[in-house]
Scaffold this motif. Structure first.
Motif, mmCIF file in Angstrom:
data_model
loop_
_atom_site.group_PDB
_atom_site.id
_atom_site.type_symbol
_atom_site.label_atom_id
_atom_site.label_comp_id
_atom_site.label_asym_id
_atom_site.label_seq_id
_atom_site.Cartn_x
_atom_site.Cartn_y
_atom_site.Cartn_z
ATOM 1 N N ILE A 1 0.845 -1.193 0.000
ATOM 2 C CA ILE A 1 0.000 0.000 0.000
ATOM 3 C C ILE A 1 0.881 1.244 0.000
ATOM 4 O O ILE A 1 1.836 1.335 0.779
ATOM 5 C CB ILE A 1 -0.935 0.021 1.224
ATOM 6 N N ASN A 2 0.554 2.167 -0.899
ATOM 7 C CA ASN A 2 1.219 3.478 -0.953
ATOM 8 C C ASN A 2 2.741 3.362 -1.092
ATOM 9 O O ASN A 2 3.501 4.083 -0.457
ATOM 10 C CB ASN A 2 0.867 4.302 0.289
ATOM 11 N N GLY A 3 3.161 2.410 -1.932
ATOM 12 C CA GLY A 3 4.583 2.273 -2.230
ATOM 13 C C GLY A 3 5.396 1.537 -1.195
ATOM 14 O O GLY A 3 6.631 1.570 -1.247
ATOM 15 N N ALA A 4 4.745 0.841 -0.248
ATOM 16 C CA ALA A 4 5.491 0.152 0.806
ATOM 17 C C ALA A 4 4.835 -1.178 1.153
ATOM 18 O O ALA A 4 3.599 -1.310 1.111
ATOM 19 C CB ALA A 4 5.569 1.031 2.055
ATOM 20 N N VAL B 1 7.354 0.750 -19.594
ATOM 21 C CA VAL B 1 8.593 0.074 -19.994
ATOM 22 C C VAL B 1 9.316 -0.486 -18.777
ATOM 23 O O VAL B 1 9.816 -1.624 -18.787
ATOM 24 C CB VAL B 1 9.509 1.032 -20.783
ATOM 25 N N ARG B 2 9.361 0.289 -17.698
ATOM 26 C CA ARG B 2 10.041 -0.181 -16.494
ATOM 27 C C ARG B 2 9.330 -1.391 -15.873
ATOM 28 O O ARG B 2 9.976 -2.308 -15.350
ATOM 29 C CB ARG B 2 10.155 0.949 -15.464
ATOM 30 N N LEU B 3 8.025 -1.408 -15.932
ATOM 31 C CA LEU B 3 7.281 -2.561 -15.422
ATOM 32 C C LEU B 3 7.590 -3.809 -16.251
ATOM 33 O O LEU B 3 7.769 -4.908 -15.698
ATOM 34 C CB LEU B 3 5.778 -2.268 -15.432
ATOM 35 N N ALA C 1 -2.035 -2.584 -16.746
ATOM 36 C CA ALA C 1 -1.413 -1.878 -17.873
ATOM 37 C C ALA C 1 -2.291 -0.746 -18.418
ATOM 38 O O ALA C 1 -1.815 0.385 -18.584
ATOM 39 C CB ALA C 1 -1.032 -2.861 -18.968
ATOM 40 N N PRO C 2 -3.580 -0.987 -18.710
ATOM 41 C CA PRO C 2 -4.400 0.132 -19.196
ATOM 42 C C PRO C 2 -4.656 1.202 -18.142
ATOM 43 O O PRO C 2 -4.882 2.365 -18.485
ATOM 44 C CB PRO C 2 -5.707 -0.543 -19.641
ATOM 45 N N ALA C 3 -4.620 0.812 -16.866
ATOM 46 C CA ALA C 3 -4.764 1.829 -15.810
ATOM 47 C C ALA C 3 -3.596 2.794 -15.842
ATOM 48 O O ALA C 3 -3.779 4.020 -15.805
ATOM 49 C CB ALA C 3 -4.865 1.147 -14.441
ATOM 50 N N ILE C 4 -2.388 2.254 -15.916
ATOM 51 C CA ILE C 4 -1.200 3.115 -16.009
ATOM 52 C C ILE C 4 -1.272 3.971 -17.267
ATOM 53 O O ILE C 4 -1.001 5.182 -17.240
ATOM 54 C CB ILE C 4 0.087 2.257 -16.016
ATOM 55 N N ASN D 1 9.971 1.848 -9.863
ATOM 56 C CA ASN D 1 9.930 3.300 -9.641
ATOM 57 C C ASN D 1 8.594 3.898 -10.096
ATOM 58 O O ASN D 1 8.536 4.907 -10.799
ATOM 59 C CB ASN D 1 11.093 3.982 -10.373
ATOM 60 N N VAL D 2 7.516 3.268 -9.654
ATOM 61 C CA VAL D 2 6.163 3.778 -9.905
ATOM 62 C C VAL D 2 5.792 4.686 -8.730
ATOM 63 O O VAL D 2 6.057 4.341 -7.576
ATOM 64 C CB VAL D 2 5.150 2.621 -10.015
#
Length: 471
Positions: free
Chosen positions: A9-12, A71-73, A157-160, A189-190
């Protein structure tokens, strides 16, 4: 023993508030291989809160910024490809050859979304107005266990690409796979809050997401019965839904079909993903006058299937995902026998020399359209063969189902096959092939196989809302 005791959650990575623990099993052996700690409504609220906060800035990012993330994903998944494959083999029981293909395909979805994004009309200028396709907001993704990476990536993917943020509830049976996939996402790094992942059951985490006032859309892949529950819940807040649901896909062999090609193809289609596939062609509709030619070929090609060693490149059939799913398949096989279908190959129980959750690849002949095995989705390696006298009857049988997700036609006459394909009520009809090679084509069902579409521009369109600015 592996312990999955974090959610994202929230990057962690953080400990879930929920206290329920679910055991995880290796379906090839039946052995317990780990535990997963499940989230609850409090965890959902925290995840949605993070996604909602992140949407304020992420929705305003440029195509270049979002393209770089995609691309990073992709790169993050490829870097952990071996780990992802190993987890799918161990936890899901997927044979390695199929696993490798699905993992690569799942990663490729991010690049496909980038291409679709770059060609998507986010703005359209009319004579007196500007139409802007704006990102919807927080998307809830609820995914099944039968292709864990693919289902998660096809929704993320479509959400991003469109600038939406997401809370994902993966199948609790796929926790080891999801953990590695989440580590991939965390390394890409999202921005914090864009991707949130909460392990949990449908009745707790899934229900909390579908009823949450700050979720703009629920994208669900799974059974039709659960899809109906989600749609009902979504009406309370009038949120959108994209539902990719069950199937009972027909495979029509026309009179002129080359049986030496069509029968092994039919077996591959029916037993794809060990039969645990919504698009599996589990109703084989064949000309009555050719059934005596067809029977020995069905028996031969079914018995030739490699089953068992999941690390062999030749293995096509793996176990059912769980003891519960194994028992479901056994119940349907017994139902076919009790209702009068003739067992051509396979039957109840485990294949010789195998335990765990393996089921025998099974083919029934002399099936009529009223039998349970001809009407209900089994989600296992069971094929029902139904005969027809005329082409019109074949089409009628193909359409005699509540489902309409996928269909197949085999013929030496492509024009005739296309003519038949236009009369089958299905979101997708494949002619003389088991694989759709067009990644820009939409995927989704007619009738009770779903609402909405995924893939390419069609998938992006589900995640945006058109706004008119007129001056």
């Amino acid at each position: 023993m592996k312990t999955i005791n974090k959610i994202y959650i929230n990057g962690a990575f953080t400990n879930p508030h929920g206290k329920e623990i679910l055991p995880l099993f290796n379906p090839a052996t039946g052995d317990r291989i780990g535990d997963v700690y499940l989230g609850d409504e409090t965890d959902v609220n925290e995840a949605v809160k993070a996604a909602k906060a992140a949407f304020k800035t992420f929705s305003k990012t440029s195509l270049k910024e979002r393209g770089d993330i995609l691309v990073r994903l992709y790169e993050a998944m490829i870097a952990r490809e071996d780990d992802l494959n190993a987890a799918a083999v161990e936890e899901y029981g997927s044979p390695i050859a199929a696993t490798k293909g699905r993992t690569r395909y799942s990663a490729q979805l991010f690049l496909d979304a980038k291409e679709a994004m770059e060609n998507f009309e986010f703005e359209t200028k009319l004579e007196h107005a500007l139409v802007v396709n704006e990102p919807l907001g927080v998307i809830a993704a609820i995914t099944p266990w039968n292709a864990n990476y693919t289902h998660i990536c096809s929704k993320l993917a479509p959400a991003i690409a469109t600038g939406c943020t997401m809370v994902i509830k993966p199948s609790e049976l796929s926790a080891i796979q999801t953990q590695i996939l989440t580590e991939c996402f965390a390394s890409a790094n999202v921005p914090a809050g864009v991707i949130n992942i909460v392990n949990g059951t449908g009745i707790t985490v899934g229900a909390a997401l579908t009823g949450h006032k700050d979720v703009a859309l629920v994208s669900f892949t799974g059974s039709t019965n659960v899809g109906k529950l989600i749609e009902r819940s979504a009406t309370e807040t009038l949120k959108r839904v994209v539902l990719e649901l069950g199937g009972k896909s027909p495979n029509v062999l026309l009179e002129d079909a080359d049986l030496e090609k069509a029968i092994p193809l039919a077996i591959a289609i029916a037993f794809s993903n060990s039969g645990q596939a919504c698009h599996a062609g589990t109703r084989l509709i064949v000309p009555e006058r050719r059934i005596e030619e067809i029977k020995p070929l069905l028996k031969k090609y079914t018995e030739d299937l490699k089953i068992g060693d999941l690390h062999s490149q030749e293995t096509y059939i793996g176990p059912m995902v769980s003891q519960k799913q194994y028992e479901t398949v056994q119940r349907y096989i017994k139902s076919g026998i009790e209702e009068g279908a003739e067992l051509l190959v396979g039957g109840p129980g485990h294949p010789d020399g195998l335990e765990g959750f393996y089921a025998k690849p099974t083919v029934f002949i002399n099936v009529n359209t009223k039998m349970t095995i001809a009407q209900e989705e089994i989600f296992g390696p069971v094929l029902a063969v139904i005969t027809y006298k005329t082409e019109e009857e074949a089409i009628e049988i193909a359409n005699d189902t509540i489902y309409g997700l996928s269909a197949y036609v085999s013929s030496c006459d492509i024009d005739k096959a296309r003519e038949v394909a236009t009369q089958i009520i299905s979101g997708r009809v494949l002619v003389n092939t088991a694989i759709n090679k067009e990644n820009k084509a939409p995927f989704g069902g007619f009738k009770q196989s779903g609402i909405g579409r995924t893939s390419g521009a069609y998938g992006l369109a589900e995640y945006v809302e058109p706004k008119v600015i007129a001056v």
